[in-house]
Design an enzyme around this catalytic site. Sequence first.
Site, mmCIF file in Angstrom:
data_model
loop_
_atom_site.group_PDB
_atom_site.id
_atom_site.type_symbol
_atom_site.label_atom_id
_atom_site.label_comp_id
_atom_site.label_asym_id
_atom_site.label_seq_id
_atom_site.Cartn_x
_atom_site.Cartn_y
_atom_site.Cartn_z
ATOM 1 N N VAL A 129 0.825 -1.210 0.000
ATOM 2 C CA VAL A 129 0.000 0.000 0.000
ATOM 3 C C VAL A 129 0.860 1.261 0.000
ATOM 4 O O VAL A 129 0.369 2.352 0.277
ATOM 5 C CB VAL A 129 -0.955 0.013 1.219
ATOM 6 N N HIS A 187 -4.523 -4.011 -2.655
ATOM 7 C CA HIS A 187 -5.030 -3.699 -1.312
ATOM 8 C C HIS A 187 -5.204 -2.201 -1.080
ATOM 9 O O HIS A 187 -5.344 -1.760 0.054
ATOM 10 C CB HIS A 187 -4.099 -4.286 -0.253
ATOM 11 N N GLY A 200 8.715 -11.118 -3.056
ATOM 12 C CA GLY A 200 8.561 -10.664 -1.681
ATOM 13 C C GLY A 200 7.225 -10.951 -1.033
ATOM 14 O O GLY A 200 6.832 -10.251 -0.102
#
Length: 280
Positions: A107, A123, A223
Site C-alpha cells: 500500500v 489492497h 517478496g
Amino acid sequence: MAAADTDTALDALARMIEAAPGTLVLSGAGLSTESGIPDYRGPDGERRVTPMQYRDFVGSSEARQRYWARAFVGWRNFSAAAPNAGHDAVARLQHGGHLGAIVTQNVDELHQAAGARDVVDLHGTLSQVVCLTCGDRTSRWDLDERMAADNPTFSAHSGEIRPDGDVTLDDVEVAGFVVPLCDVCGADTLKPDVVFFGESVPKERVERSFALTDEAPALLVLGSSLVVFSGYRFVRRAAQNGTPVAIVTLSPTRGDALAGVVLNTPLGPTLTDLLARLGA
C-alpha cells in the site's frame, strides 16, 4: 541457498523471463523491507505485528481513535520511505519490455515512485482516505494537515514504522487524540483506502488481476509469503493455466510447489543481478 545454486536459479529465472516478454509481477511486503518498511510476518510465517481488523475499525469509535492516533505519528516515517534497488530494477525491467503489469499487495506506492506503470494496487494505497458514511475521498496529505491543526498539543513520537503505516502508542497517548471528521458529512468514519484484515478486496481489482494472470506469459512473485489467499489465488490460477511461475523471497512460501524457479535471496541484489543478466 548456496552461491552456485543461486547462480543456477538466476540463470533459469533470466531464461524464463527472456522467453516470456511482459511477465506479470505479483509483489508483496518483502519487496519494501529494504526501503525500511517491515513486513507483517517473520521467516516462520507468523505475524510479527497485529494489524487493525476491519470489524474492529467499523464497529468502534475507540478503535478508530486508536488507529488514527497511531497512523498520525506513523505517517511521518511511512511517507518518507523511498524506492529501493528492487523497485528500481522492476521498473527498469518493465520499461525494457521484460516485465508487464504489476499486481502489488503493498500500500506504499513505491512501485509508482520508482517509475513503474500499469500497477494494480490490490489492497489500495495509504495516500488516499475514504469516508465509510458518504463515500467522499480525500488525500492523506490533506487529512494529515487537518489532524495536525486539530491536535496542536499532541506530542507522541515514534521511530517505528509498520507495514500499514501506524505505530505502537499507549492508551494515555491515544486518549487525547481528536479523531478526524469527514469534511462532507461530518461523520467520524474516515478510513485509509486500504483493505484491512478481514475486509474483502474490491471485486473489480480481483477481476482485473485474474484477467492479467490469464493473459500473462509468465508470473514472477516478489517478496510475498503467499500466506494470504488474496495473492496466492493468482499463483494457483497461473499454475492451473500452465503458466510458468517464479518466486523470489527471503523465505519459503505457500506457493513454492507451484513454481518452476524459487530463490530465497534478498530482493534488491537479486533483481539488480537479474537486470544485468537481461541487459536491461
